[in-house]
Design a protein around this motif. Structure first.
Motif, mmCIF file in Angstrom:
data_model
loop_
_atom_site.group_PDB
_atom_site.id
_atom_site.type_symbol
_atom_site.label_atom_id
_atom_site.label_comp_id
_atom_site.label_asym_id
_atom_site.label_seq_id
_atom_site.Cartn_x
_atom_site.Cartn_y
_atom_site.Cartn_z
ATOM 1 N N PHE A 195 16.439 -1.873 -55.534
ATOM 2 C CA PHE A 195 15.299 -2.463 -55.804
ATOM 3 C C PHE A 195 15.497 -3.659 -56.758
ATOM 4 N N ASN A 202 10.728 -6.980 -53.060
ATOM 5 C CA ASN A 202 10.516 -5.505 -53.432
ATOM 6 C C ASN A 202 11.625 -4.880 -53.094
ATOM 7 N N ALA A 203 12.794 -5.307 -52.409
ATOM 8 C CA ALA A 203 14.081 -4.757 -52.045
ATOM 9 C C ALA A 203 14.929 -5.624 -51.735
ATOM 10 N N LEU A 231 8.756 3.014 -49.108
ATOM 11 C CA LEU A 231 8.248 2.400 -50.697
ATOM 12 C C LEU A 231 6.989 3.042 -50.969
ATOM 13 N N ASN A 236 6.987 3.893 -54.989
ATOM 14 C CA ASN A 236 7.768 2.652 -55.671
ATOM 15 C C ASN A 236 7.299 1.439 -55.259
#
Length: 289
Positions: A195, A202-203, A231, A236
């Motif tokens: 993350f 977002n990633a 996600l 998340n």
């Protein structure tokens, strides 16, 4: 016989970034063996072959240097950018026939391309220790509240959460073990993410698919489609209203890439996945077949 092949970098964040793909137009007369040979000669992770279709606007087949795969995100993006650049299509929505099904591709006015992927399917939870051992990291460097899981929006990948960019960048896979585990779970490879990000994404991701002749890939459309769904499923995101994701990839290879994923949600269920981005560096080469 010489064959013209177009090359572009899909999902490019910078001029040197993105994931290169080959595109061959009018490929109906080519045999499977010829397509595999061409993909091997080009040497990119995937090459797309465009053909006529009775059920869609185009039929597209995708070959790695090793074998055919059902779908490839970055090669799809490359294909429709080449078709647009050569004046064969205009901005709009098109259908492509693939071995993963008939999927739509949106060509936008700004020349960005968004491809439809399948709604997500969630499969096995994978043993964390065998994954950690194959990546030469410790289990405690993985995020323990999230599963290591096989997820697909067209191709099966093992999604692996780690705690930081430093851990992600330190990974030196045992590629033989990664191939064996990928084969064991009938997956393309590993999509490892954290993350932490460089630009508020977002990633931040790395992708390993040595079973298919790809040690590491700079931008992976299908894997990031699956990751966005993962996600969303596991909460998340800032809220369950967050349906657009930005993924960073390729920085470990000095090929900065940005992949956009849009989820279409009804209730709390993902019913459609779109993956896309920008394309740079269109060029032509000739391959002897």
């Amino acid at each position: 016989m010489k064959l013209k092949v177009y090359t572009v970098n899909s999902f490019a964040k910078t001029i040197e970034g993105g994931n290169p793909a080959g595109v061959v137009l009018d490929a109906d007369s080519l045999s499977d063996e010829s397509m595999k040979k061409i993909a091997g000669a080009i040497g990119f992770s995937e090459t797309a072959f465009v053909m006529k279709s009775e059920s869609a606007h185009f039929k597209v087949r995708f070959f790695t240097p090793e074998e055919e795969v059902e779908l490839c995100g970055h090669a799809t993006i490359a294909t429709f950018y080449v078709l647009l650049s050569k004046g064969l299509i205009k901005p709009g929505v098109f259908l492509q026939e693939t071995k993963a099904g008939i999927l739509s591709v949106e060509v936008r006015e700004d020349s960005s391309i968004m491809m439809e992927q399948n709604a997500p399917s969630f499969y096995e939870i994978v043993n964390r220790k065998e994954i950690a051992d194959s990546l030469n990291i410790n289990e405690n460097e993985m995020i323990d509240i999230l599963p290591v899981q096989v997820v697909s929006t067209g191709l099966r990948d093992i999604l692996i959460p780690v705690k930081s960019i430093d851990i992600l960048n330190s990974i030196k896979p045992n590629f033989e073990e990664v191939s064996q585990i990928s084969s064991k779970y009938n997956t393309i490879g590993y999509h490892v993410f954290t993350f932490e990000s460089l630009f508020g994404s977002n990633a931040h991701c790395r992708n390993f698919a040595p079973l298919y002749g790809i040690r590491e890939e700079a931008a992976t459309g299908t894997s990031n489609g699956a990751l966005a769904c993962y996600l969303y499923k596991y909460g998340n995101t800032k809220t369950k209203c967050d349906h657009q994701f930005v993924m960073e990839q390729g920085y470990s290879m000095k090929k900065p890439s940005e992949i956009i994923v849009e989820l279409i949600v009804e209730g709390l269920e993902v019913i459609e996945v779109k993956v896309g981005g920008k394309v740079l560096n269109l060029s032509e080469i000739e391959v002897e077949i």
